[in-house]
Design a protein around this motif. Structure first.
Motif, PDB file in Angstrom:
ATOM      1  N   VAL A  95      49.778   2.035  -9.635  1.00 59.45           N
ATOM      2  CA  VAL A  95      49.452   1.484 -10.950  1.00 59.45           C
ATOM      3  C   VAL A  95      50.537   1.862 -11.964  1.00 59.45           C
ATOM      4  CG1 VAL A  95      47.810   1.492 -12.863  1.00 59.45           C
ATOM      5  CG2 VAL A  95      46.974   1.535 -10.495  1.00 59.45           C
ATOM      6  N   ALA A  96      50.789   3.158 -12.122  1.00 63.19           N
ATOM      7  CA  ALA A  96      51.751   3.621 -13.118  1.00 63.19           C
ATOM      8  C   ALA A  96      52.178   5.037 -12.777  1.00 63.19           C
ATOM      9  CB  ALA A  96      51.146   3.576 -14.517  1.00 63.19           C
ATOM     10  N   ALA A  97      53.355   5.432 -13.260  1.00 63.15           N
ATOM     11  CA  ALA A  97      53.839   6.787 -13.044  1.00 63.15           C
ATOM     12  C   ALA A  97      54.660   7.217 -14.248  1.00 63.15           C
ATOM     13  CB  ALA A  97      54.666   6.874 -11.767  1.00 63.15           C
ATOM     14  N   ILE A  98      54.758   8.532 -14.417  1.00 64.67           N
ATOM     15  CA  ILE A  98      55.459   9.077 -15.574  1.00 64.67           C
ATOM     16  C   ILE A  98      56.222  10.318 -15.149  1.00 64.67           C
ATOM     17  CG2 ILE A  98      53.485  10.500 -16.302  1.00 64.67           C
ATOM     18  CD1 ILE A  98      54.192   9.709 -19.208  1.00 64.67           C
ATOM     19  N   SER A  99      57.381  10.527 -15.756  1.00 59.44           N
ATOM     20  CA  SER A  99      58.210  11.674 -15.416  1.00 59.44           C
ATOM     21  C   SER A  99      57.587  12.964 -15.940  1.00 59.44           C
ATOM     22  CB  SER A  99      59.613  11.500 -16.004  1.00 59.44           C
ATOM     23  OG  SER A  99      59.536  11.423 -17.420  1.00 59.44           O
ATOM     24  N   TYR A 156      56.818   4.035 -15.471  1.00 52.98           N
ATOM     25  CA  TYR A 156      57.045   2.922 -14.551  1.00 52.98           C
ATOM     26  C   TYR A 156      55.695   2.308 -14.245  1.00 52.98           C
ATOM     27  CZ  TYR A 156      58.714   0.618 -10.253  1.00 52.98           C
ATOM     28  OH  TYR A 156      59.028  -0.293  -9.279  1.00 52.98           O
ATOM     29  N   TYR A 157      55.624   0.967 -14.268  1.00 51.70           N
ATOM     30  CA  TYR A 157      54.350   0.289 -14.104  1.00 51.70           C
ATOM     31  C   TYR A 157      54.411  -0.775 -13.011  1.00 51.70           C
ATOM     32  CZ  TYR A 157      53.291   2.284 -18.685  1.00 51.70           C
ATOM     33  OH  TYR A 157      53.063   3.153 -19.731  1.00 51.70           O
ATOM     34  N   ALA A 158      53.289  -0.992 -12.382  1.00 51.11           N
ATOM     35  CA  ALA A 158      53.155  -2.136 -11.495  1.00 51.11           C
ATOM     36  C   ALA A 158      53.154  -3.409 -12.346  1.00 51.11           C
ATOM     37  CB  ALA A 158      51.856  -2.050 -10.701  1.00 51.11           C
ATOM     38  N   ASP A 159      53.692  -4.479 -11.803  1.00 52.68           N
ATOM     39  CA  ASP A 159      53.756  -5.739 -12.550  1.00 52.68           C
ATOM     40  C   ASP A 159      52.370  -6.210 -12.986  1.00 52.68           C
ATOM     41  OD1 ASP A 159      56.515  -7.174 -10.630  1.00 52.68           O
ATOM     42  OD2 ASP A 159      56.501  -5.814 -12.341  1.00 52.68           O
ATOM     43  N   SER A 160      51.375  -5.914 -12.183  1.00 53.84           N
ATOM     44  CA  SER A 160      50.025  -6.404 -12.456  1.00 53.84           C
ATOM     45  C   SER A 160      49.386  -5.772 -13.685  1.00 53.84           C
ATOM     46  CB  SER A 160      49.126  -6.170 -11.235  1.00 53.84           C
ATOM     47  OG  SER A 160      49.082  -4.791 -10.914  1.00 53.84           O
TER      48      SER A 160
END
Length: 124
Positions: A48-52, A59-63
């Motif tokens: 779904v999403a991630a963060i440093s 960073y995100y999934a397109d959806s």
């Protein structure tokens, strides 16, 4: 060892919003990149999403791009996922996870600690 506990899931109508939280305990939370994944019934777990670790990169999934926002508060050892404009296809169990990599990554195998998940159900 890092323990992760998600909260904030629930039932919401399409178009509504929810904010998920992931409370971390154990080893230094700020040392890990963090991510959110979800798994719908009969489907594989998806990114779904991630963060440093610093929160500077996400960073995100397109959806979900443009609808969801990932953030973290290292002082509170907490990860968040703000979900807006929810759709029925967002229905899933949502998991937070911790990765020893500095930068966010969409690859589940990069994550070494996982929470138990919180259910999100979006009705049409």
């Amino acid at each position: 060892q890092v323990q992760l506990v998600e909260s904030g899931g629930g039932l919401v109508q399409a178009g509504g919003s929810l904010r998920l939280s992931c409370a971390a305990s154990g080893r230094t939370f700020s040392s890990y990149a963090m991510g959110w994944f979800r798994q719908a019934p009969g489907a594989e777990r998806e990114f779904v999403a991630a963060i440093s670790w610093s929160g500077g990169n996400a960073y995100y999934a397109d959806s979900v791009k443009g609808r969801f926002t990932i953030s973290r508060d290292n002082a509170k050892n907490t990860l968040y996922l703000q979900m807006n404009s929810l759709k029925p296809e967002d229905t899933a169990v949502y998991y937070c996870a911790a990765s020893p990599h500095v930068q966010p990554t969409p690859t589940p195998h990069s994550y070494v600690y996982w929470g138990q998940g919180t259910q999100v159900t979006v009705s049409s």
